[in-house]
Design an enzyme around this catalytic site. Structure first.
Site, PDB file in Angstrom:
ATOM      1  N   HIS A  23     -68.067   8.441  -0.203  1.00  0.00           N
ATOM      2  CA  HIS A  23     -67.039   9.332   0.331  1.00  0.00           C
ATOM      3  C   HIS A  23     -67.514  10.767   0.138  1.00  0.00           C
ATOM      4  O   HIS A  23     -67.418  11.581   1.059  1.00  0.00           O
ATOM      5  CB  HIS A  23     -65.705   9.084  -0.358  1.00  0.00           C
ATOM      6  N   HIS A  37     -66.593  17.166   6.481  1.00  0.00           N
ATOM      7  CA  HIS A  37     -65.626  16.081   6.304  1.00  0.00           C
ATOM      8  C   HIS A  37     -64.794  15.940   7.572  1.00  0.00           C
ATOM      9  O   HIS A  37     -63.971  16.796   7.885  1.00  0.00           O
ATOM     10  CB  HIS A  37     -64.742  16.368   5.091  1.00  0.00           C
TER      11      HIS A  37
END
Length: 413
Positions: free
Chosen positions: A303, A340
Site C-alpha cells: 500500500h 496515490h
C-alpha cells in the site's frame, strides 16, 4: 469446487502513462508523475503538487457528447475498460451478455462535477444546476457506463471503500466467477479527485506531502523524510474470466488470481492500527484462500503511501505474516512514482503485479534515499530488480480501516 479465475486483459491510465505499456515502462525507469498542479491555481493550498494524468483526450474513447455527460473519473474508467477489453481480444460485434459483469470501484466518484455544480447553484440558483448533475457525480456511474457500452448484463455495481475500492472490486469479481454467478468480469477502479475541494480537504488534515519545491521527490515510501502522500488520479481495469471460458475462446491468459482477503481495523477514521493487525488478517486470509505458503510470495506491491504511520504499520504487518521470509521478498511501492490514486490504486497496482510475474522484473521504489529504520524490508530502493516471481500480493488499505489483499500467480495448466 471453486472455479479458477484468470486475467486476460488489462488497461491502465495513470500519471506516468496513458496506456498500460507506457505506465509499465515509466515505472521500470523510475519516473515520477508528480509536478505542480496545473488544473487550478494551487498557490493558497498547503499541498501544491499532485500526480495528474497528462494529455488525456476522452474523445479517443467516446464521442464528444458522451464525454460532456461523464465526469472525469468516469472518462478515465471508460478509457481503461476499453484498453482492457482490447487487450483481452473480446469480440465487440455482439453484446457481452448476461454472464459478463462490471464492477468498477471509486473512493470519491465525480467530485469535480459535484464542486462545479455546487458553485453554480450558490452563484446562480437551483434552476442552473445541470440535469446531468446526479448521474455524473454518483460513484457507480463508471461501472454503469461501461456496462452499457459493452452490453454486459451480469452483476454490475460499484465498490466504495476509500483506497481499497478497486481491490474490493477485483476481489468481489473473483468471488462471483468462482461461485458461478458470472463467467467474465470487467473489474477495477477509477478516480479523478485532483480538485480544489479535495486538495484542500486532504491538505488540511495533513495527509499530503508539502514538499512543493521538489515534487518528483515528494512521494518517498519507507524513507525517513516522508511527510505524506501525493494525490494521484487515473484508472486501472482488468478482465477476469473463468479458466475454461477463457480457454474456449483462445484467450491469452496472463496470470491467475488465486487469493482474496479482507478485514477491518476497527481502530480510527484515518489512522491504521499501529500494530498492523487488520492488515495481518487480510494477508493471512488471502494466503489461506489461495492455498499459499508465505514462502511462495516473492513480491508484495505495498500500500506504501509515504505517510509516517502507514508505512510503519504495513512493515510490521508483513513481518508478522511472513516471518523470516519477509527479509527475502521485495515489498515495493509504485506509489513513489504514480502517487496515490485513492480508489483506483488497487486496480493499477494489481496490474503491476501481473506485469512483474510476466517480466520477472520488479519496479523500484524511488526516493528511498534515507530508509526509515522501522521500514527495513527490501523495497527495491531506486533501482529495478530482475527476479523471477511466481506469486505476488497486492495490498490496499483505506480510510475507515478497510484492508484488502489479493494474490496473483503465474498461470500453469
Amino acid at each position: 469446487m471453486k472455479r479458477r479465475v484468470v486475467v486476460t486483459g488489462m488497461g491502465l491510465l495513470s500519471p506516468v502513462g496513458n496506456t498500460t505499456d507506457e505506465t509499465w515502462e515509466a515505472m521500470l525507469a523510475g519516473r515520477s508523475g508528480a509536478a505542480p498542479i496545473q488544473r487550478f491555481d494551487p498557490s493558497d493550498f498547503y499541498a501544491q503538487i499532485a500526480c495528474e494524468v497528462k494529455d488525456f483526450d476522452p474523445t479517443d474513447y467516446m464521442d464528444r457528447k458522451e464525454a460532456k455527460r461523464a465526469d472525469r473519473y468516469a472518462q478515465y474508467g471508460i478509457a481503461a475498460a476499453e484498453m482492457a477489453v482490447c487487450d483481452a481480444g473480446w469480440d465487440r460485434s455482439k453484446p457481452a451478455g448476461d454472464r459478463t459483469g462490471v464492477i468498477i470501484g471509486s473512493g470519491i466518484g465525480g467530485i469535480e462535477t459535484f464542486q462545479e455544480q455546487c458553485t453554480l447553484y450558490l452563484e446562480k440558483g437551483p434552476r442552473r444546476v445541470s440535469p446531468f448533475f446526479v448521474p455524473m457525480f454518483i460513484p457507480d456511474m463508471a461501472a454503469g457506463l461501461v456496462s452499457i457500452r459493452l452490453g454486459a448484463r451480469g452483476p454490475n455495481y460499484c465498490t466504495v471503500s476509500a483506497c481499497s475500492s478497486s481491490a474490493h472490486a477485483l476481489g468481489e469479481s473473483f468471488r462471483l466467477i468462482q461461485m458461478g454467478k458470472a463467467d467474465a468480469m470487467v473489474a477495477g477502479g477509477a478516480e479523478a479527485a485532483i480538485t480544489p475541494l479535495s486538495v484542500a480537504g486532504f491538505g488540511n488534515m495533513k495527509a499530503l506531502s508539502t514538499r512543493n519545491g521538489e515534487p518528483e521527490a515528494a512521494s518517498r515510501p519507507f524513507d525517513k523524510g516522508r511527510d505524506g502522500f501525493v494525490l494521484g488520479e487515473g484508472a486501472g481495469v482488468l478482465i477476469l474470466e473463468e479458466l475454461e471460458h477463457a480457454k474456449a475462446r483462445g484467450a491469452n491468459i496472463r496470470a491467475e488470481l488465486v487469493g482474496y482477503g479482507m478485514s477491518a481495523d476497527a481502530h480510527h477514521m484515518t489512522q491504521p492500527a499501529p500494530s498492523g493487525e487488520g492488515a495481518v488478517r487480510a494477508m493471512e486470509e488471502c494466503l489461506s484462500d489461495g492455498q499459499l505458503a508465505p514462502t511462495d510470495v516473492m513480491y508484495i506491491n505495498a500500500h506504501g503511501t509515504s505517510t509516517p504511520l502507514g508505512d510503519i504499520a504495513e512493515t510490521r504487518a508483513v513481518k508478522r505474516v511472513f516471518g523470516d521470509h519477509a527479509r527475502t521478498l521485495v515489498m515495493g511501492s509504485t506509489k513513489s512514482m504514480s502517487g496515490h490514486l485513492l480508489g483506483a490504486a488497487g486496480g493499477v497496482e494489481f496490474a503491476v503485479c501481473v506485469r512483474v510475474i510476466e517480466s520477472s522484473t520488479i519496479p523500484p521504489t524511488i526516493n528511498n534515499d534515507d530508509p526509515d529504520p522501522e521500514c527495513d524490508l527490501d523495497c527495491a530502493p531506486n533501482v529495478k530488480v530482475e527476479r523471477e516471481v511466481e506469486v505476488a500480493v497486492s495490498n490496499s488499505f483505506g480510510f475507515g480501516g478497510h484492508n484488502v489483499s489479493l494474490a496473483v500467480r503465474a498461470y500453469r495448466e
